[in-house]
Design a protein around this motif. Structure first.
Motif, PDB file in Angstrom:
ATOM      1  N   ARG A 416       4.539   1.060 -14.302  1.00 58.86           N
ATOM      2  CA  ARG A 416       3.260   0.681 -13.676  1.00 58.86           C
ATOM      3  C   ARG A 416       2.601   1.888 -13.010  1.00 58.86           C
ATOM      4  NH1 ARG A 416       5.711  -4.497 -12.744  1.00 58.86           N
ATOM      5  NH2 ARG A 416       6.817  -3.691 -10.911  1.00 58.86           N
ATOM      6  N   LEU A 417       3.400   2.697 -12.322  1.00 60.95           N
ATOM      7  CA  LEU A 417       2.859   3.899 -11.693  1.00 60.95           C
ATOM      8  C   LEU A 417       2.322   4.860 -12.740  1.00 60.95           C
ATOM      9  CD1 LEU A 417       2.376   6.020  -9.517  1.00 60.95           C
ATOM     10  CD2 LEU A 417       4.839   6.467  -9.474  1.00 60.95           C
ATOM     11  N   HIS A 420      -0.922   3.677 -14.065  1.00 59.48           N
ATOM     12  CA  HIS A 420      -1.983   3.911 -13.076  1.00 59.48           C
ATOM     13  C   HIS A 420      -2.474   5.360 -13.156  1.00 59.48           C
ATOM     14  CE1 HIS A 420      -4.264   3.730  -9.387  1.00 59.48           C
ATOM     15  NE2 HIS A 420      -3.514   4.661  -8.830  1.00 59.48           N
ATOM     16  N   GLU A 421      -1.556   6.324 -13.268  1.00 61.00           N
ATOM     17  CA  GLU A 421      -1.952   7.730 -13.391  1.00 61.00           C
ATOM     18  C   GLU A 421      -2.752   7.961 -14.670  1.00 61.00           C
ATOM     19  OE1 GLU A 421       1.481  10.101 -10.863  1.00 61.00           O
ATOM     20  OE2 GLU A 421       1.647  10.034 -13.042  1.00 61.00           O
ATOM     21  N   ALA A 423      -4.558   5.737 -16.241  1.00 61.88           N
ATOM     22  CA  ALA A 423      -5.876   5.106 -16.057  1.00 61.88           C
ATOM     23  C   ALA A 423      -6.792   5.990 -15.216  1.00 61.88           C
ATOM     24  CB  ALA A 423      -5.706   3.734 -15.399  1.00 61.88           C
ATOM     25  N   ARG A 432      -4.052  12.282 -17.725  1.00 61.79           N
ATOM     26  CA  ARG A 432      -3.635  11.569 -16.529  1.00 61.79           C
ATOM     27  C   ARG A 432      -4.009  12.402 -15.312  1.00 61.79           C
ATOM     28  NH1 ARG A 432       2.242  10.196 -15.685  1.00 61.79           N
ATOM     29  NH2 ARG A 432       2.577  10.381 -17.895  1.00 61.79           N
ATOM     30  N   ASP A 440       1.090   5.971  -1.859  1.00 58.44           N
ATOM     31  CA  ASP A 440       0.228   5.591  -2.974  1.00 58.44           C
ATOM     32  C   ASP A 440       1.043   5.384  -4.244  1.00 58.44           C
ATOM     33  OD1 ASP A 440      -1.816   5.862  -1.187  1.00 58.44           O
ATOM     34  OD2 ASP A 440      -2.672   7.686  -2.073  1.00 58.44           O
ATOM     35  N   ALA A 444       1.232   1.778  -6.272  1.00 55.25           N
ATOM     36  CA  ALA A 444       0.972   1.660  -7.710  1.00 55.25           C
ATOM     37  C   ALA A 444       2.191   1.109  -8.438  1.00 55.25           C
ATOM     38  CB  ALA A 444       0.572   3.029  -8.281  1.00 55.25           C
ATOM     39  N   SER A 449      -2.093  -0.962  -6.566  1.00 58.63           N
ATOM     40  CA  SER A 449      -2.835   0.297  -6.423  1.00 58.63           C
ATOM     41  C   SER A 449      -4.280   0.072  -6.007  1.00 58.63           C
ATOM     42  CB  SER A 449      -2.796   1.071  -7.739  1.00 58.63           C
ATOM     43  OG  SER A 449      -3.347   0.281  -8.794  1.00 58.63           O
ATOM     44  N   ASP A 450      -4.817  -1.118  -6.238  1.00 58.73           N
ATOM     45  CA  ASP A 450      -6.201  -1.374  -5.857  1.00 58.73           C
ATOM     46  C   ASP A 450      -6.316  -1.798  -4.388  1.00 58.73           C
ATOM     47  OD1 ASP A 450      -6.981  -0.813  -8.423  1.00 58.73           O
ATOM     48  OD2 ASP A 450      -6.854  -2.902  -9.087  1.00 58.73           O
TER      49      ASP A 450
END
Length: 450
Positions: A416-417, A420-421, A423, A432, A440, A444, A449-450
């Motif tokens: 997931r982290l 996120h990077e 994205a 990334r 942080d 994430a 993360s949001d």
């Protein structure tokens, strides 16, 4: 042992992951937990490689395959000595392999190292690689900088100081690092090597990459460009040495382009003192001469260089781990073929070491693989005599971590982290963007993360 082995590997860099791969390949039923104090895997591949070296980071693909295979579990955000102690590990695992690497700067014993503006290269690398434990800001006011060292880390430091920040925007460079480098005032970066071109430890690729930026001229100083009998023999015996010397000769003979930034390579110059009153105001070196046997000696002739910052890239050093024997002179865990030895030289049952904490910070990826193979061979030979873990169920470890207030980052959390990077990078047209603050990273990883 009546069941497949249950093993913990402390650290999640290449050495530990290779050990996990070799062990689970040799013993298909084995269960290995790769335990890492950071929320992210890959060790120095993630936090020791400059962001503009994506080809080196290709090794991540192979490491990823191992961490996602059956029998291997990534357990991040768990610190050995705090969340898990040695007695805990021997309760949950049949064997423990220490593979914590080397992340500290080796000391340089010259006057002035304590001055403001004198930096360990490992600390600077951690900053520009986005390590969560590094400062968010870095002082980059110096217009003229010295880098002490004759290895690839010295070249990375010099390149990062000389190369304009916006040229890094195709990489995963963290936002705070890009902002810091944009404020960098360095125009001249001087790299000092104690010996000559045939003894220097640069790799050919790293040396060639110095000139890839159109904003940087690479200048080799003719004085000190010495090749003695040992140097000639080294050139004849090694293709890599020959390529390094050839590249240095090309830089020596090249016509400067009047680029706004310059990297100066000085050979046969040994640092003797960092100068200044409270902060760095210069570097004093002693000219050396080669002795014909690969070594160099001082000539008694000194040169003072007008620099406002010094980076010491003289090597890495491993850290002492709690309740684990340590050779403070060599900076390694004492061992016999990977078996950890106590102060009397006797093997401690079930404890092993691999990677730089075992052999010192030398060698490339190939050495790391063969090193891990040796350690796993020792562990395999010892299996029948190991004391079985009292609580080998994988859930026992996670229950213990919950009880001590530790929330581990497991593989699915890391994915997931990582997503996120990626994205973040897509928004900016990049592969990334690395997330730096630990909080942080954890948000994430938890999907918040949001």
């Amino acid at each position: 042992m009546p069941r497949p082995p249950r093993v913990a590997v402390i650290g999640a860099g290449p050495a530990s992951i290779y050990a996990a791969d070799i062990l689970t390949t040799a013993h298909p039923g084995a269960s290995v937990d790769v335990i890492e104090r950071l929320p992210a895997p890959y060790g120095l591949v993630r936090y020791g490689v400059a962001p503009d070296h994506p080809r080196i980071k290709e090794i991540v693909k192979a490491l990823r395959r191992t961490l996602s295979k059956d029998g291997v579990r990534f357990v991040g955000n768990v610190e050995y000595g705090r969340d898990l102690k040695r007695d805990d590990l021997t309760r949950f695992y049949d064997a423990v392999i220490f593979a914590t690497g080397a992340i500290e700067d080796r000391e340089l014993d010259i006057p002035g190292v304590e001055l403001r503006g004198s930096h360990g290269a490992a600390d600077f690398v951690s900053w520009y690689a986005g390590h969560p434990d590094a400062p968010r800001d870095w002082p980059l006011e110096a217009e003229s900088v010295a880098v002490i060292g004759a290895g690839n880390v010295a070249l990375d430091v010099a390149r990062m100081l000389a190369k304009p920040a916006d040229e890094q925007l195709t990489t995963e460079i963290a936002d705070n690092v890009h902002a810091g480098l944009r404020a960098n005032r360095a125009k001249d970066v001087h790299v000092f090597a104690r010996r000559g071109p045939a003894q220097i430890k640069f790799s050919p690729m790293e040396l060639r990459e110095l000139s890839h930026s159109p904003s940087v001229d690479v200048l080799v100083t003719e004085e000190g460009f010495q090749i003695d009998e040992a140097g000639q023999a080294a050139i004849a015996a090694s293709k890599a040495t020959r390529l390094v010397v050839d590249t240095l000769l090309k830089y020596l003979e090249a016509t400067p382009t009047d680029a706004p930034h310059r990297i100066h390579l000085h050979m046969c110059q040994a640092p003797v003192a960092i100068l200044g009153d409270g902060r760095v105001e210069g570097l004093r070196t002693e000219r050396t001469e080669l002795t014909g046997d690969g070594r160099a000696r001082g000539t008694g002739e000194y040169v003072d260089w007008d620099v406002q910052a010094v980076y010491r890239a003289v090597g890495y050093r491993s850290s002492h781990l709690a309740d684990v024997p340590f050779d403070h002179v060599g900076g390694v865990i004492p061992h016999d073929a990977g078996r950890v030895l106590d102060l009397d030289g006797c093997a401690l049952p079930g404890l092993y070491a691999t990677g730089w904490v075992k052999r010192g910070p030398v060698g490339l990826i190939g050495h790391t693989k063969s090193d891990a193979s040796e350690t796993i061979a020792s562990l395999t030979a010892d299996l029948d005599g190991l004391v079985p873990a009292a609580e080998p169920d994988p859930d026992a470890v996670t229950e213990h971590l919950a009880a001590v207030g530790c929330e581990p980052v497991l593989w699915e959390d890391w994915e997931r982290l990582e997503a996120h990077e990626i994205a973040l990078g897509e928004v900016a047209g990049r592969e990334r963007i690395k997330v730096v603050p630990r909080e942080d990273m954890l948000r994430a990883a938890r999907g918040a993360s949001d």
